[in-house]
Every structure is written in C-alpha cells, then in structure tokens.
Motif scaffolding. Sequence first.
Motif, mmCIF file in Angstrom:
data_model
loop_
_atom_site.group_PDB
_atom_site.id
_atom_site.type_symbol
_atom_site.label_atom_id
_atom_site.label_comp_id
_atom_site.label_asym_id
_atom_site.label_seq_id
_atom_site.Cartn_x
_atom_site.Cartn_y
_atom_site.Cartn_z
ATOM 1 N N MET A 74 25.369 4.415 -28.809
ATOM 2 C CA MET A 74 25.907 3.694 -27.555
ATOM 3 C C MET A 74 27.361 4.059 -27.344
ATOM 4 O O MET A 74 27.432 4.321 -26.182
ATOM 5 N N VAL A 75 28.191 3.932 -28.232
ATOM 6 C CA VAL A 75 29.563 4.194 -28.300
ATOM 7 C C VAL A 75 29.658 5.687 -27.569
ATOM 8 O O VAL A 75 30.412 6.067 -26.888
ATOM 9 N N ARG A 76 28.854 6.818 -28.390
ATOM 10 C CA ARG A 76 28.970 8.182 -27.928
ATOM 11 C C ARG A 76 28.366 8.323 -26.428
ATOM 12 O O ARG A 76 28.812 8.985 -25.744
ATOM 13 N N GLY A 77 27.401 7.428 -26.186
ATOM 14 C CA GLY A 77 26.984 7.552 -24.635
ATOM 15 C C GLY A 77 27.820 6.813 -23.700
ATOM 16 O O GLY A 77 27.836 7.460 -22.375
ATOM 17 N N GLN A 78 28.327 5.706 -23.921
ATOM 18 C CA GLN A 78 28.978 4.909 -22.683
ATOM 19 C C GLN A 78 30.308 4.545 -23.428
ATOM 20 O O GLN A 78 30.728 3.609 -22.629
ATOM 21 N N GLY A 79 30.734 4.706 -24.411
ATOM 22 C CA GLY A 79 32.099 4.128 -24.684
ATOM 23 C C GLY A 79 31.833 2.773 -25.503
ATOM 24 O O GLY A 79 30.988 2.312 -25.664
ATOM 25 N N THR A 80 32.959 2.340 -25.669
ATOM 26 C CA THR A 80 33.127 0.989 -26.650
ATOM 27 C C THR A 80 32.846 -0.438 -25.513
ATOM 28 O O THR A 80 32.239 -1.409 -25.846
ATOM 29 N N PRO A 106 34.822 11.429 -31.755
ATOM 30 C CA PRO A 106 35.610 10.899 -30.712
ATOM 31 C C PRO A 106 35.414 9.130 -30.854
ATOM 32 O O PRO A 106 36.295 8.500 -30.348
ATOM 33 N N GLU A 107 34.400 8.763 -31.542
ATOM 34 C CA GLU A 107 34.014 7.440 -31.540
ATOM 35 C C GLU A 107 35.041 6.580 -32.410
ATOM 36 O O GLU A 107 35.359 5.615 -31.877
ATOM 37 N N LEU A 108 35.431 7.227 -33.392
ATOM 38 C CA LEU A 108 36.671 6.803 -34.288
ATOM 39 C C LEU A 108 37.964 6.342 -33.443
ATOM 40 O O LEU A 108 38.210 5.093 -33.339
ATOM 41 N N THR A 109 38.024 7.383 -32.459
ATOM 42 C CA THR A 109 39.399 7.045 -31.569
ATOM 43 C C THR A 109 39.026 5.887 -30.607
ATOM 44 O O THR A 109 39.818 4.926 -30.202
ATOM 45 N N ALA A 110 37.741 5.552 -29.991
ATOM 46 C CA ALA A 110 37.253 4.854 -29.055
ATOM 47 C C ALA A 110 37.519 3.492 -29.753
ATOM 48 O O ALA A 110 37.926 2.450 -29.148
ATOM 49 N N ILE A 111 36.906 3.293 -30.849
ATOM 50 C CA ILE A 111 36.836 2.133 -31.562
ATOM 51 C C ILE A 111 38.109 1.733 -32.050
ATOM 52 O O ILE A 111 38.358 0.345 -31.763
ATOM 53 N N SER A 112 39.141 2.570 -32.646
ATOM 54 C CA SER A 112 40.486 2.036 -32.579
ATOM 55 C C SER A 112 40.883 1.592 -31.509
ATOM 56 O O SER A 112 41.920 0.592 -31.446
ATOM 57 N N ALA A 113 41.096 2.085 -30.335
ATOM 58 C CA ALA A 113 41.484 1.725 -29.021
ATOM 59 C C ALA A 113 41.113 0.192 -28.713
ATOM 60 O O ALA A 113 41.752 -0.459 -28.339
ATOM 61 N N ALA A 114 39.551 0.070 -28.860
ATOM 62 C CA ALA A 114 39.070 -1.216 -28.554
ATOM 63 C C ALA A 114 39.619 -2.288 -29.448
ATOM 64 O O ALA A 114 39.665 -3.382 -28.921
#
Length: 196
Positions: free
Chosen positions: A24-30, A105-113
């Motif tokens: 889900m994160v890979r497809g549409q972000g957090t 890139p999910e790690l960066t997105a999760i960290s930002a969230a």
Amino acid sequence: MATTTTRLSKQARREQLLDTAVAMVRGQGTDGLTLVTLAEAAKVSRPIVYDHFGTRPGLLLALYRRLDERHRAAIAQALQDAAPTAAEVARVISTAYFACATDMPELTAISAALKGNPEMEATQHELMGRYTDLMAAALSPYSRLSRNALRLRCVGLLGAAEAIAGDVTRERVTSDEAVVALTDLIMGGLATGQGH
C-alpha cells in the motif's frame, strides 16, 4: 466489512498485514495507510488489525522496523559474501546504504509520516545504533582504532552518508557517484586510523 476465511497464526497474520501495508505504501504513499484501509486491503476484520498494531503510528513503526530489519539482513549477507578486504567491505557497505535509499523509498515515507513522533525518534536512534554496530564490526578487522573510536567514526560516516543520500534524492549525484564517495570516505577513515 470483509473478513478472512483463512486462519493464520498470529505471527503469520502479522507478516501478511505488514506485506499488505508495504504494498500500500509503495503504491500510494503513507497517506492512504490507516488501520481501516489495511483491514480492507488485507480482507480481515478491523479488530484483527487493531489487535496487532493498536494505532496508525504503531502500524507505521512496526512497518519501519520490519523494513529496517530486512535492509540490515541484506547488508549482513552482502558483507558475508564480500571478499575480505577493506576496499571491498567499504564498497559493500556503501552500495547497500544507497540501495536502501533508492530501493526502499517506503522507509523515507514512513519516517516523514512519523516526524516528531517521540517513539519514532527513539526507534530511529535504536536502529541507527544497530546499523552503526554492524558497520563497525565489519570494518574492525581493517582498523587499529579502538572499538569505541571506530564506532564513533562510523557514526560520522553515516551522517555523511545521509547527507550524500539527500543529494541522490535531489538528483544532484547518481547512486554510483554516491557509492564511490562513501567508499572513499570509509577508506579514508580507516587509513587515518592506522597506528592510532
């Protein structure tokens, strides 16, 4: 509400939920990842998801830990397979670091969230400590620095790696250029440590 027809062990269900969350994160972000949307995507009842993660930050933290563990396992395997030379170990560490930045890139997105979340900050410090220890252990055969001095040098090198990763993300440098730069920094750090 969709419910699952397959009964999994608690650990297997958690893995299934985390696999679904990564997709889900890979497809549409957090932004689209909540406990409710995860339950729907995984075709399980909401209480199952709440039982595993409790809150959205709990889910994101579990996901971050899982991705980090997979990244460290891949690095550990690459180090195990590497030729036993300082240059090769430095190259493997550098390659793995920037592969994570580009391939996960999910790690960066999760960290930002989770920015500003105290639990996330504590988790990042803990996981960075583990990464630092892994790096120091891999480099220790090639350094005469004390264990603490080498570990501190690795902290600095990882800070440099993070800054370089920012340039990769902003497309100021390529991943290949970043790997060369970090490898050189690691080798330079080992060279200056000889005889100290």
